[in-house]
Design a protein around this motif. Structure first.
Motif, PDB file in Angstrom:
ATOM      1  N   SER A 138       1.882  90.606 -57.551  1.00  0.00           N
ATOM      2  CA  SER A 138       2.394  90.109 -58.106  1.00  0.00           C
ATOM      3  C   SER A 138       1.518  88.921 -58.513  1.00  0.00           C
ATOM      4  O   SER A 138       2.013  88.237 -59.471  1.00  0.00           O
ATOM      5  CB  SER A 138       3.662  90.341 -57.211  1.00  0.00           C
ATOM      6  N   LEU A 139       1.035  88.156 -57.864  1.00  0.00           N
ATOM      7  CA  LEU A 139       0.185  87.251 -58.275  1.00  0.00           C
ATOM      8  C   LEU A 139      -1.049  87.279 -59.657  1.00  0.00           C
ATOM      9  O   LEU A 139      -2.023  87.921 -59.394  1.00  0.00           O
ATOM     10  CB  LEU A 139      -0.902  86.963 -56.851  1.00  0.00           C
ATOM     11  N   THR A 140      -0.611  86.768 -60.288  1.00  0.00           N
ATOM     12  CA  THR A 140      -1.417  86.748 -61.895  1.00  0.00           C
ATOM     13  C   THR A 140      -1.774  85.422 -62.301  1.00  0.00           C
ATOM     14  O   THR A 140      -2.984  84.681 -62.819  1.00  0.00           O
ATOM     15  CB  THR A 140      -0.128  87.159 -62.474  1.00  0.00           C
ATOM     16  N   THR A 141      -1.578  84.383 -61.344  1.00  0.00           N
ATOM     17  CA  THR A 141      -2.367  82.780 -61.992  1.00  0.00           C
ATOM     18  C   THR A 141      -3.567  83.051 -60.895  1.00  0.00           C
ATOM     19  O   THR A 141      -3.543  83.015 -59.698  1.00  0.00           O
ATOM     20  CB  THR A 141      -1.726  81.631 -60.316  1.00  0.00           C
ATOM     21  N   PRO A 142      -4.798  82.841 -61.900  1.00  0.00           N
ATOM     22  CA  PRO A 142      -5.748  82.650 -61.322  1.00  0.00           C
ATOM     23  C   PRO A 142      -5.995  81.106 -60.634  1.00  0.00           C
ATOM     24  O   PRO A 142      -5.588  79.872 -60.194  1.00  0.00           O
ATOM     25  CB  PRO A 142      -6.910  82.225 -62.561  1.00  0.00           C
ATOM     26  N   TYR A 143      -6.757  81.644 -59.836  1.00  0.00           N
ATOM     27  CA  TYR A 143      -7.639  80.744 -58.518  1.00  0.00           C
ATOM     28  C   TYR A 143      -8.542  81.131 -58.333  1.00  0.00           C
ATOM     29  O   TYR A 143      -9.121  82.272 -57.621  1.00  0.00           O
ATOM     30  CB  TYR A 143      -6.345  80.515 -57.565  1.00  0.00           C
ATOM     31  N   THR A 144      -9.559  80.133 -57.511  1.00  0.00           N
ATOM     32  CA  THR A 144     -11.061  80.380 -56.977  1.00  0.00           C
ATOM     33  C   THR A 144     -10.533  79.524 -55.452  1.00  0.00           C
ATOM     34  O   THR A 144     -10.536  78.226 -55.207  1.00  0.00           O
ATOM     35  CB  THR A 144     -12.196  79.449 -57.746  1.00  0.00           C
ATOM     36  N   ILE A 145     -10.516  80.131 -54.525  1.00  0.00           N
ATOM     37  CA  ILE A 145     -10.477  79.619 -53.091  1.00  0.00           C
ATOM     38  C   ILE A 145     -12.015  78.996 -52.477  1.00  0.00           C
ATOM     39  O   ILE A 145     -13.264  79.301 -53.120  1.00  0.00           O
ATOM     40  CB  ILE A 145     -10.332  80.438 -51.806  1.00  0.00           C
ATOM     41  N   TYR A 146     -11.803  77.801 -51.580  1.00  0.00           N
ATOM     42  CA  TYR A 146     -13.497  77.631 -51.167  1.00  0.00           C
ATOM     43  C   TYR A 146     -12.825  77.174 -50.213  1.00  0.00           C
ATOM     44  O   TYR A 146     -11.626  76.684 -49.060  1.00  0.00           O
ATOM     45  CB  TYR A 146     -13.665  75.882 -52.259  1.00  0.00           C
ATOM     46  N   THR A 147     -14.248  77.496 -49.173  1.00  0.00           N
ATOM     47  CA  THR A 147     -13.378  77.665 -47.507  1.00  0.00           C
ATOM     48  C   THR A 147     -14.859  77.342 -47.225  1.00  0.00           C
ATOM     49  O   THR A 147     -16.445  77.226 -47.984  1.00  0.00           O
ATOM     50  CB  THR A 147     -12.778  78.714 -46.624  1.00  0.00           C
ATOM     51  N   ARG A 148     -14.434  77.393 -45.818  1.00  0.00           N
ATOM     52  CA  ARG A 148     -16.429  76.466 -44.481  1.00  0.00           C
ATOM     53  C   ARG A 148     -16.745  77.758 -44.786  1.00  0.00           C
ATOM     54  O   ARG A 148     -16.796  78.980 -44.611  1.00  0.00           O
ATOM     55  CB  ARG A 148     -15.605  75.817 -44.074  1.00  0.00           C
ATOM     56  N   LEU A 149     -18.398  77.242 -45.093  1.00  0.00           N
ATOM     57  CA  LEU A 149     -19.828  78.919 -44.294  1.00  0.00           C
ATOM     58  C   LEU A 149     -19.638  78.628 -42.871  1.00  0.00           C
ATOM     59  O   LEU A 149     -19.588  79.774 -41.901  1.00  0.00           O
ATOM     60  CB  LEU A 149     -21.243  78.004 -45.402  1.00  0.00           C
ATOM     61  N   GLN A 150     -19.822  77.881 -42.528  1.00  0.00           N
ATOM     62  CA  GLN A 150     -20.199  77.577 -40.639  1.00  0.00           C
ATOM     63  C   GLN A 150     -19.040  77.369 -40.298  1.00  0.00           C
ATOM     64  O   GLN A 150     -17.928  77.272 -40.235  1.00  0.00           O
ATOM     65  CB  GLN A 150     -20.877  76.573 -40.784  1.00  0.00           C
ATOM     66  N   LYS A 151     -18.880  78.144 -38.873  1.00  0.00           N
ATOM     67  CA  LYS A 151     -17.695  77.812 -37.946  1.00  0.00           C
ATOM     68  C   LYS A 151     -17.704  76.706 -37.423  1.00  0.00           C
ATOM     69  O   LYS A 151     -17.902  75.932 -37.524  1.00  0.00           O
ATOM     70  CB  LYS A 151     -18.226  79.030 -36.735  1.00  0.00           C
ATOM     71  N   GLN A 166     -12.036  83.352 -38.948  1.00  0.00           N
ATOM     72  CA  GLN A 166     -11.836  82.806 -40.202  1.00  0.00           C
ATOM     73  C   GLN A 166     -13.442  83.498 -40.573  1.00  0.00           C
ATOM     74  O   GLN A 166     -13.013  83.269 -42.476  1.00  0.00           O
ATOM     75  CB  GLN A 166     -13.352  81.893 -39.537  1.00  0.00           C
ATOM     76  N   LYS A 167     -14.056  84.896 -40.517  1.00  0.00           N
ATOM     77  CA  LYS A 167     -14.789  85.346 -41.273  1.00  0.00           C
ATOM     78  C   LYS A 167     -13.335  86.473 -42.231  1.00  0.00           C
ATOM     79  O   LYS A 167     -14.100  86.932 -43.364  1.00  0.00           O
ATOM     80  CB  LYS A 167     -15.268  87.163 -40.304  1.00  0.00           C
ATOM     81  N   ASP A 168     -12.217  86.470 -41.810  1.00  0.00           N
ATOM     82  CA  ASP A 168     -11.574  86.911 -42.517  1.00  0.00           C
ATOM     83  C   ASP A 168     -10.528  86.217 -44.368  1.00  0.00           C
ATOM     84  O   ASP A 168      -9.848  86.254 -44.871  1.00  0.00           O
ATOM     85  CB  ASP A 168      -9.850  87.183 -42.057  1.00  0.00           C
ATOM     86  N   ILE A 169     -11.255  84.628 -44.617  1.00  0.00           N
ATOM     87  CA  ILE A 169     -10.482  83.871 -44.942  1.00  0.00           C
ATOM     88  C   ILE A 169     -11.444  84.326 -46.411  1.00  0.00           C
ATOM     89  O   ILE A 169     -12.854  84.299 -46.475  1.00  0.00           O
ATOM     90  CB  ILE A 169     -10.661  82.469 -44.817  1.00  0.00           C
ATOM     91  N   LYS A 170     -10.779  84.873 -47.519  1.00  0.00           N
ATOM     92  CA  LYS A 170     -11.196  84.915 -49.284  1.00  0.00           C
ATOM     93  C   LYS A 170     -11.731  83.561 -49.495  1.00  0.00           C
ATOM     94  O   LYS A 170     -12.030  82.353 -48.990  1.00  0.00           O
ATOM     95  CB  LYS A 170     -10.430  85.532 -50.124  1.00  0.00           C
ATOM     96  N   GLY A 171     -12.424  83.950 -50.149  1.00  0.00           N
ATOM     97  CA  GLY A 171     -12.890  82.848 -51.464  1.00  0.00           C
ATOM     98  C   GLY A 171     -14.479  82.373 -51.351  1.00  0.00           C
ATOM     99  O   GLY A 171     -16.263  83.683 -50.829  1.00  0.00           O
ATOM    100  N   LYS A 172     -15.210  81.075 -52.041  1.00  0.00           N
ATOM    101  CA  LYS A 172     -16.989  80.536 -52.054  1.00  0.00           C
ATOM    102  C   LYS A 172     -16.487  79.694 -51.264  1.00  0.00           C
ATOM    103  O   LYS A 172     -16.071  79.352 -50.773  1.00  0.00           O
ATOM    104  CB  LYS A 172     -16.685  80.078 -53.488  1.00  0.00           C
ATOM    105  N   ALA A 173     -17.442  80.087 -49.880  1.00  0.00           N
ATOM    106  CA  ALA A 173     -18.149  79.621 -48.605  1.00  0.00           C
ATOM    107  C   ALA A 173     -18.834  78.520 -49.070  1.00  0.00           C
ATOM    108  O   ALA A 173     -20.223  78.860 -49.779  1.00  0.00           O
ATOM    109  CB  ALA A 173     -18.765  80.772 -47.291  1.00  0.00           C
ATOM    110  N   ILE A 174     -18.589  77.314 -48.547  1.00  0.00           N
ATOM    111  CA  ILE A 174     -19.525  76.133 -48.909  1.00  0.00           C
ATOM    112  C   ILE A 174     -19.838  75.763 -47.495  1.00  0.00           C
ATOM    113  O   ILE A 174     -19.809  75.886 -46.374  1.00  0.00           O
ATOM    114  CB  ILE A 174     -18.512  75.254 -49.486  1.00  0.00           C
ATOM    115  N   ALA A 175     -21.703  75.735 -47.882  1.00  0.00           N
ATOM    116  CA  ALA A 175     -21.852  74.426 -46.879  1.00  0.00           C
ATOM    117  C   ALA A 175     -21.663  73.747 -46.816  1.00  0.00           C
ATOM    118  O   ALA A 175     -21.320  72.701 -47.636  1.00  0.00           O
ATOM    119  CB  ALA A 175     -23.806  74.591 -46.869  1.00  0.00           C
TER     120      ALA A 175
END
Length: 310
Positions: A138-151, A166-175
Motif C-alpha cells: 500500500s505504500l507508494t510514496t517514494p522515500y529514501t531512508i538514511y541510517t547510521r553505519l556504525q553501532k 540495528q542491522k534490520d533498519i533499511k536504507g542507506k547507511a551513513i558513516a
C-alpha cells in the motif's frame, strides 16, 4: 648486560601502560571525555560552567578515535551496555532522549504523512526489513531512508523499541555521527530518518529546523493520529507531552555518563557529582527529557561513596 637492559625497557613500558590506563595525561586536574556526539553541546555547556567555578579543572571532550574506553576518564553513552560492562563502571543517568521520525520538508512523504501520521504498522513497514510488513504494497510514496553505519545509541534504541536490531533498519547507511544523517536528508528531497529533538528542532526558535518536517505519530496507541498528535510546531510542548504521558511509538532512552570503577581521577568524580546536582536546568533547553528522579538519586548516592575512595 643486554638482558638487564631489555628488562628495564620492558618494566618501563609496563609502568607507562599501567599509568596511562585511565587517562591520556598525568595532570590530576585533567578529565578527558568521549562518547555520543549529539550530546556534546550539552556537555560543553556543563564543562564551561564547572570550569568557571573550578578554574583549576582541565576538562575536554575528545572525538573518539580508539575503541578502548580506558583511554578516557568519562564516557557519554546513549544505550544500556551489557551486564558485564555495567558491573565495571559507575553511572549517572543524566537525561533521556526521544527519537522522532523526520523527512525532508519538500518531500512527498512529508506532505502525505504530516497529514495522516505514522502508526506502529507504518514504522515497521517503512523502516525495517520485516517479511510480513513487506508483503503490504500500500505504500507508494517514494522515500529514501538514511541510517547510521556504525553501532550507536540512536539506531540501537530505535530498532530495539520496535523489536528489531540495528542491522534490520533499511536504507542507506551513513558513516559518521547522527548529524550526518540530517545533512544527507537535507540534500535528498526523498530523504527520511529518525533523530533526537535537539537535531530536529531549532533550539533557539523552538520550531522544526529549516528544511525538516517532523512526522506525527500515534502517541496513545489507538491506531490513528489525532489533531493534537499532529501539533509539532513547538519543541517545549512536545517535551512536556513526552514527559507527562505514557506515550507509544516514540523510542526513549537514557543518556549516561560513566566512569570505570578503578579510575582514581578525583576531578572526574567531582565533575560527575556536579553534573548530577546541576544538570536538570539545561535539559529541556537542549531538547532532552528529565531522568527518573529516584534513579538519579540512587546513582548519585553510589557515586558519592565511590568518590570518597582514592
Amino acid at each position: 648486560m643486554k638482558s638487564i637492559k631489555t628488562l628495564l625497557v620492558a618494566t618501563g613500558l609496563a609502568f607507562s601502560i599501567g599509568h596511562n590506563s585511565f587517562s591520556q595525561t598525568t595532570n590530576q586536574n585533567e578529565v578527558v571525555i568521549t562518547g555520543v556526539r549529539f550530546a556534546y553541546p550539552l556537555l560543553e555547556k556543563w564543562i564551561a560552567e564547572y570550569k568557571a567555578a573550578n578554574p583549576q579543572a582541565l576538562i575536554r571532550i575528545e572525538t573518539r578515535t580508539v575503541t578502548d574506553p580506558q583511554k578516557y576518564d568519562l564516557l557519554i553513552e546513549a544505550y544500556e551496555q551489557e551486564k558485564e560492562v555495567r558491573e565495571t563502571r559507575e553511572y549517572i543517568s543524566i537525561a533521556r532522549y526521544a527519537l522522532l521520525p523526520i523527512a525532508n520538508a519538500k518531500s512527498a512523504f512529508a506532505k502525505e504523512y504530516a497529514e495522516k501520521g505514522l502508526v506502529e504498522k507504518n514504522y515497521k513497514q517503512i523502516f525495517f526489513h520485516d517479511i510480513y510488513a513487506e508483503k503490504d504494497k500500500s505504500l507508494t510514496t517514494p522515500y529514501t531512508i538514511y541510517t547510521r553505519l556504525q553501532k550507536a545509541g540512536a539506531p540501537v534504541t530505535f530498532a530495539k523499541y520496535f523489536g528489531y536490531e540495528q542491522k534490520d533498519i533499511k536504507g542507506k547507511a551513513i558513516a559518521g555521527a547522527d548529524e550526518h544523517l540530517i545533512k544527507a536528508l537535507l540534500k535528498d528531497e526523498t530523504g527520511i530518518t529518525y533523530t533526537i529533538p535537539g537535531l530536529a528542532f531549532n533550539l533557539q526558535t523552538r520550531k522544526p529546523a529549516e528544511g525538516i518536517a517532523v512526522i506525527p505519530v500515534d502517541l496513545d496507541g489507538n491506531g490513528r493520529v489525532s489533531r493534537e498528535e499532529k501539533s509539532l510546531e513547538d519543541l517545549d510542548k512536545l517535551i512536556a507531552g513526552l514527559e507527562n504521558e505514557k506515550v507509544k511509538n516514540v523510542p526513549v532512552e537514557y543518556i549516561h555518563l560513566s566512569i570505570d570503577k578503578h579510575n582514581s581521577n578525583q576531578e572526574a568524580k567531582k565533575f560527575l557529582l556536579w553534573v548530577a546536582a546541576n544538570s536538570g536546568k539545561d535539559l529541556h533547553q537542549f531538547g532532552y527529557l528529565n531522568p527518573d528522579a529516584k534513579r538519579l538519586q540512587d546513582e548519585t548516592e553510589k557515586l558519592e561513596r565511590f568518590a570518597a575512595t582514592k
